[in-house]
Structure formats: structure tokens, C-alpha cells
Design a protein around this motif. Structure first.
Motif, PDB file in Angstrom:
ATOM      1  N   HIS A 167       0.815  -1.216   0.000  1.00 51.31           N
ATOM      2  CA  HIS A 167       0.000   0.000   0.000  1.00 51.31           C
ATOM      3  C   HIS A 167       0.849   1.267   0.000  1.00 51.31           C
ATOM      4  CE1 HIS A 167      -3.529   2.416   0.654  1.00 51.31           C
ATOM      5  NE2 HIS A 167      -3.106   2.858   1.823  1.00 51.31           N
ATOM      6  N   ASN A 179      -2.612   6.471  -1.061  1.00 49.70           N
ATOM      7  CA  ASN A 179      -3.305   5.943  -2.237  1.00 49.70           C
ATOM      8  C   ASN A 179      -2.610   6.308  -3.523  1.00 49.70           C
ATOM      9  OD1 ASN A 179      -4.619   7.512  -0.424  1.00 49.70           O
ATOM     10  ND2 ASN A 179      -6.163   8.198  -1.810  1.00 49.70           N
ATOM     11  N   ASP A 180      -1.718   7.300  -3.487  1.00 48.20           N
ATOM     12  CA  ASP A 180      -1.004   7.690  -4.694  1.00 48.20           C
ATOM     13  C   ASP A 180       0.203   6.813  -4.958  1.00 48.20           C
ATOM     14  OD1 ASP A 180      -1.578  11.266  -4.438  1.00 48.20           O
ATOM     15  OD2 ASP A 180      -2.689   9.705  -5.464  1.00 48.20           O
ATOM     16  N   SER A 234       0.213   3.330  -3.872  1.00 47.49           N
ATOM     17  CA  SER A 234      -0.155   1.920  -3.732  1.00 47.49           C
ATOM     18  C   SER A 234       0.166   1.156  -5.015  1.00 47.49           C
ATOM     19  CB  SER A 234      -1.653   1.793  -3.427  1.00 47.49           C
ATOM     20  OG  SER A 234      -1.958   2.400  -2.195  1.00 47.49           O
ATOM     21  N   HIS A 281      -0.984  -1.567  -7.159  1.00 48.94           N
ATOM     22  CA  HIS A 281      -2.213  -2.329  -7.346  1.00 48.94           C
ATOM     23  C   HIS A 281      -2.028  -3.585  -8.181  1.00 48.94           C
ATOM     24  CE1 HIS A 281      -5.092   0.389  -5.428  1.00 48.94           C
ATOM     25  NE2 HIS A 281      -4.413   1.388  -5.956  1.00 48.94           N
ATOM     26  N   GLY A 293       0.180   3.862  -7.945  1.00 51.12           N
ATOM     27  CA  GLY A 293      -0.656   5.057  -7.905  1.00 51.12           C
ATOM     28  C   GLY A 293      -1.244   5.338  -9.272  1.00 51.12           C
ATOM     29  N   ARG A 294      -1.016   6.564  -9.775  1.00 55.00           N
ATOM     30  CA  ARG A 294      -1.489   6.934 -11.113  1.00 55.00           C
ATOM     31  C   ARG A 294      -0.472   6.624 -12.206  1.00 55.00           C
ATOM     32  NH1 ARG A 294      -2.403  12.650 -11.703  1.00 55.00           N
ATOM     33  NH2 ARG A 294      -0.859  13.050 -10.097  1.00 55.00           N
ATOM     34  N   SER A 303      -6.253   8.976 -12.456  1.00 55.77           N
ATOM     35  CA  SER A 303      -6.569   8.331 -11.173  1.00 55.77           C
ATOM     36  C   SER A 303      -5.762   7.042 -11.086  1.00 55.77           C
ATOM     37  CB  SER A 303      -8.072   8.031 -11.065  1.00 55.77           C
ATOM     38  OG  SER A 303      -8.829   9.218 -11.108  1.00 55.77           O
ATOM     39  N   SER A 304      -5.947   6.295  -9.999  1.00 56.00           N
ATOM     40  CA  SER A 304      -5.155   5.097  -9.751  1.00 56.00           C
ATOM     41  C   SER A 304      -5.265   4.094 -10.897  1.00 56.00           C
ATOM     42  CB  SER A 304      -5.608   4.424  -8.455  1.00 56.00           C
ATOM     43  OG  SER A 304      -5.309   5.245  -7.347  1.00 56.00           O
ATOM     44  N   SER A 317      -7.716   2.397 -15.609  1.00 55.13           N
ATOM     45  CA  SER A 317      -7.681   3.239 -14.421  1.00 55.13           C
ATOM     46  C   SER A 317      -9.072   3.537 -13.882  1.00 55.13           C
ATOM     47  CB  SER A 317      -6.968   4.556 -14.768  1.00 55.13           C
ATOM     48  OG  SER A 317      -7.183   5.550 -13.799  1.00 55.13           O
ATOM     49  N   GLU A 318      -9.082   4.056 -12.653  1.00 58.52           N
ATOM     50  CA  GLU A 318     -10.317   4.530 -12.039  1.00 58.52           C
ATOM     51  C   GLU A 318     -10.920   5.703 -12.807  1.00 58.52           C
ATOM     52  OE1 GLU A 318      -9.239   5.469  -8.040  1.00 58.52           O
ATOM     53  OE2 GLU A 318      -9.489   3.417  -7.312  1.00 58.52           O
TER      54      GLU A 318
END
Length: 492
Positions: free
Chosen positions: A277, A315-316, A318, A320, A334-335, A357-358, A374-375
Motif C-alpha cells: 500500500h 493511495n497515490d 499503492s 495495485h 498510484g497513477r 486516477s489510480s 484506471s479509475e
């Protein structure tokens, strides 16, 4: 139901397949609204906005000459967020999400083949279940887990519910198949081992209330489970002459991460990689479980002297998702997108603002290409390219060199050398921007012959098609039909 739409990047317009003009009433109006929305997005892309508190997002012009996906099919069957896609064979895939249903699709035509209903809450994991080699029936099976604390085995050829397990005490968040041992594992608040008949063989004690977030298989009948900040190595013990029961033993806990682990994958036969994370990337030796390499800051250099560092917000940074090839690990951070070279043990390319976004999912395409979603609702295609190296230091010649006026100042050249050492040797260049979803794109699949499939929080699945290939197939089909009807005449 599928709606076919053509994207013309040069004219910046979207139009309908002629077959859709036969629709009438609300359905036709809905299709026209979709095209209007897509055209509006292409004329005024939201992705080109540059918020004051964020770095500018890389954009691409209207002429996407290297983007082959100029047609799309919009597939509708789900009533909630579509989170999962799984490939069944060369021409079929299944989708699943928060509405609790599984839908089987034809990847070429977009036809809905089956709808599998059995769960009462959202689906949390899905995997294919290969048939036994000795088994006469070769039907494709899948396993689905749900927040209703059940796991179901489905036959994707008939739509039949083969078996169902309802004895879980918590939601199963991940599933994995150990094909060599012919068992499968479920990860929730504990780790369970099952056979094909869905009989429980053994399980661990309670591991965590948050549960197992990821599972992978490693050699020597072992698995790695991500539980919070920890990676736990378990060994499966198969029945022997002395013991007729299965057992699962905890072997070791790896405590190097500082925050919850979000992603865990096998890289090759020698390594696996985990991401957390707070942006920690750790590469592990698959045999002795030691750290081979670690990247906590992703510090490198851009073409300028500005240092790249991950953002401070959790969150920037993380991680994923991962994908990989023989040389590199590709990380969604992140992004941004980062390419970590396994041999050099450093970041060799990055786009720290690849999306607005992420980034949720990434995968490799042929020809050193990468795709990300992405989100922010976008799907983007990238190409990994080598940068032009700085020219070597020139050797002074001529009259002034005789008196020493032409010598290069060594002290002045130090910053240039340092910059060369820190500059990323490769770059990720944006070559395609696929705009069609109106909400977060959760993941995608790549079919070599049938294009890309994306799923989204907008309840839709989009099948992106190679326009040139599809046009050729339509022309061929037309000529074949004319020939069959005797309407095709060749003149000499």
C-alpha cells in the motif's frame, strides 16, 4: 446484447453499425445517446484537464496511427459493477461482478452464451478449473467465490452448477489451483485445501480477520499467502503410506513489508514479487524466500535534473498490479507506470502520471507494448522505447588545442556524467487512448485474434476490435455471400 460502434480517430467521430439502425424506440434512442456521449468525450476529453494539484497528464492527438482498436462492441448483461474477466479458451470469456452473476461471452461476436446465477451477493474471486487429463469430459469449469460465503463450480459449456460449498465462516477473497496436486485453495480468514469434489482436505487455524488477500504457488508443494503486511509460506503435505491425511504447515513468515500487501505474482521460475500500500516493491527468491531486490522509493531521474519520487499520499503510491516479461517487472504505482529491470535492479522507464486516477490493471501486449486501465475510466496503450543516449564527450582538435584552450573542463562535465547515470534509459510512450467507459475500468483481457475486452463500474463490457482486420473480414464475408448467391461475376 451487443451494440457495435466505430471510432474514426482522424475525423473524431463515432457512428453506428448499419445493423443497429433497425432498432427502434428507447433502445435506438439509448444507442444514439451513447454515440453522442462518445463524440462529446472525443471532442472534449476529460483526460486533458490538468488539475492544479496534479502533474499534467500525457495526452495523444486525434491521429492515433499506432492504435488498431477503432471499433467497439458494447456488451450489456450485468446490473452492477463488473470486476472480473477470465479467458475460457481462444474465443470465449466469462465476466463477473457485484450483481453476483457470471456471464459467458463469445469474444468474436459479443454474443451472450450463458448466464450463471447462484450467488446471492457480489462475486469476490473467479478462476478457471482445468479438467483432469484422464477425464473423458473436457468441459471448461470455473470456480467462483462470493461475499455470501459460498464457492460454486460451474460448467461453462452447459451452464450447469456442478457443486457448491457453503461451509465458510468468512468471505473467500482469493482462489488458486495446484494442478500438479489436483487440489485447489481458498483464502479468507483461514486457508483451506479442497479436492475436485469440493471435499475439505485440511485447513489452517484462523489467520486474520482481514483475511488472505492473495495466493500464489511456488516450488516444493508450497504456497505464499499475503495476510496484511506479512507473506506466509505454507507447505502442503500429501497423503503417504504412514499418513492418509492431507496437512498444511506454516513454514516461514516474511516481515519485510511496512504496510498491507496489495499485489503478489510469480515473475519467473526463480522469483516472485510483492507490492504494498505504501509503494514497496520486493523481489523474492522462490527457493529460499530471501530478498533479491527491493525498491521502496522508485528514485530515478527524468530527462531533466528533477528527481522522480512517489507521492506522499498512501493511495497515490499503492502498487495495485504487476505484470512481467523475461527482463522486467511492470508495476502500476498510484497513477503511474514503472518498469523495473530485474538484472539492473533499477527503474528503467516510468510515466508517473500515466492516468488521472489510480491504475488498477496492466498487461503486456506484443511488440514491447503495455496496456493499462484506471479509475478515471480510460484504457491506454504504451510502447517501451529506448532513449537516444547523450553524445560522447568531444575530443578537442585544431589550433587552439595546441595551447590548451580546447581542453574540456573535467569538473564542469561531472553534472553531465551524473545525469547520464541517473537518467532512465527507456521511456513509455503513449500510442493509444481508448475512451468508451463512463466509470472506473476494473480490468481487461487481451485476445490475439479478437481484440481487447474491458469491464467497468458502469456495468458495461466493451470489446475493442482491430478496425482494419474487422473491415477485411466483413469484405471477405460479403464476397463469400455474393459468390454463394451467384451474384459475383468476374470479367476478363
Amino acid at each position: 446484447m451487443a451494440t457495435q460502434v466505430f471510432l474514426n480517430y482522424s475525423s473524431n467521430e463515432v457512428f453506428l453499425d448499419s445493423a443497429d439502425l433497425w432498432h427502434s424506440g428507447p433502445e435506438r434512442e439509448g444507442i444514439r445517446v451513447l454515440c453522442s456521449l462518445l463524440n462529446s468525450m472525443r471532442r472534449h476529453p476529460l483526460l486533458e484537464l490538468e488539475p492544479n494539484n496534479k502533474s499534467p497528464l500525457q495526452t495523444i492527438g486525434e491521429e492515433q496511427t499506432q492504435n488498431p482498436y477503432t471499433e467497439l462492441l458494447v456488451l450489456r448483461a450485468h446490473r452492477d459493477i463488473v470486476r472480473f474477466l477470465v479467458q475460457l479458451d481462444d474465443c470465449r470469456f466469462a465476466s463477473a461482478g457485484d450483481d453476483g452473476i457470471v456471464v459467458v461471452w463469445n469474444a468474436q461476436t459479443g454474443e451472450k452464451l450463458l448466464e450463471l446465477s447462484g450467488h446471492t451477493q457480489k462475486i469476490t474471486a473467479i478462476i478457471t478449473f482445468p479438467p483432469l487429463e484422464a477425464c473423458e469430459e473436457k468441459n471448461q469449469l470455473i470456480l467462483t467465490a462470493s461475499a455470501d460465503k459460498t464457492v460454486i463450480v460451474w460448467d461453462c459449456d452447459t451452464g450447469r452448477q456442478v457443486r457448491k460449498v457453503s461451509c465458510f465462516h468468512s468471505t473467500v477473497k482469493c482462489l488458486t489451483i495446484l494442478q500438479r496436486l489436483d487440489v485447489w485453495l481458498s483464502g479468507g480468514s483461514d486457508l483451506c485445501v479442497w479436492n475436485r469434489r469440493l471435499a475439505l482436505l485440511c485447513k489452517t487455524s484462523h489467520l486474520s480477520d482481514t483475511g488472505v488477500s492473495a495466493l500464489i504457488e511456488i516450488p516444493k508443494n508450497c504456497v505464499v499467502a499475503a495476510v496484511g503486511k506479512e507473506l506466509i509460506i505454507f507447505k502442503l503435505v500429501a497423503p503417504t503410506e504412514g499418513s492418509l491425511e492431507w496437512n498444511i504447515l506454516e513454514v516461514k513468515r516474511l516481515l519485510d513489508h511496512q504496510d498491507n500487501i496489495l499485489s503478489l505474482v510469480n515473475v519467473n521460475d526463480l522469483s516472485f514479487v510483492s507490492g504494498s500500500h505504501v509503494g514497496e516493491l520486493i523481489i523474492w527468491d522462490v527457493s529460499d524466500w530471501t530478498v533479491q531486490a527491493c525498491e521502496r522509493n522508485f528514485c530515478t531521474q527524468l530527462d531533466t535534473q528533477q528527481e522522480i519520487k512517489l507521492y506522499q499520499k498512501p493511495n497515490d503510491i499503492s502498487i495495485h498490479h504487476f505484470t512481467w516479461d523475461e527482463e522486467n517487472v511492470f508495476a502500476a504505482v498510484g497513477r503511474g507506470l514503472y518498469v523495473y529491470n530485474l538484472q539492473m535492479k533499477r527503474v528503467i522507464a516510468c510515466q508517473k502520471t500515466a492516468h488521472d486516477s489510480s491504475v488498477l490493471h496492466i498487461a503486456r501486449l506484443p511488440n514491447r507494448q503495455l496496456i493499462s486501465c484506471s479509475e478515471d475510466g480510460s484504457v491506454r496503450i504504451w510502447e517501451l522505447r529506448e532513449k537516444q543516449q547523450l553524445a560522447a564527450e568531444p575530443v578537442p582538435t585544431g589550433f587552439f588545442n595546441m595551447w590548451g584552450f580546447g581542453r574540456v573542463n573535467k569538473q564542469a562535465s561531472q553534472p553531465v556524467k551524473k545525469q547520464q547515470e541517473n537518467t532512465t534509459p527507456c521511456s513509455l510512450e503513449l500510442i493509444g487512448d481508448l475512451i468508451g467507459h463512463s466509470s472506473s475500468v476494473e480490468m481487461f483481457l487481451y485476445f490475439e485474434d479478437h481484440g481487447l475486452v474491458t469491464c467497468s463500474a458502469d456495468h458495461l463490457i466493451i470489446l475493442w476490435k482491430n478496425g482494419e482486420r474487422e473491415s477485411g473480414l466483413r469484405s471477405l464475408k460479403l464476397f463469400q455471400k455474393l459468390e454463394e448467391n451467384g451474384d459475383l461475376y468476374l470479367t476478363v
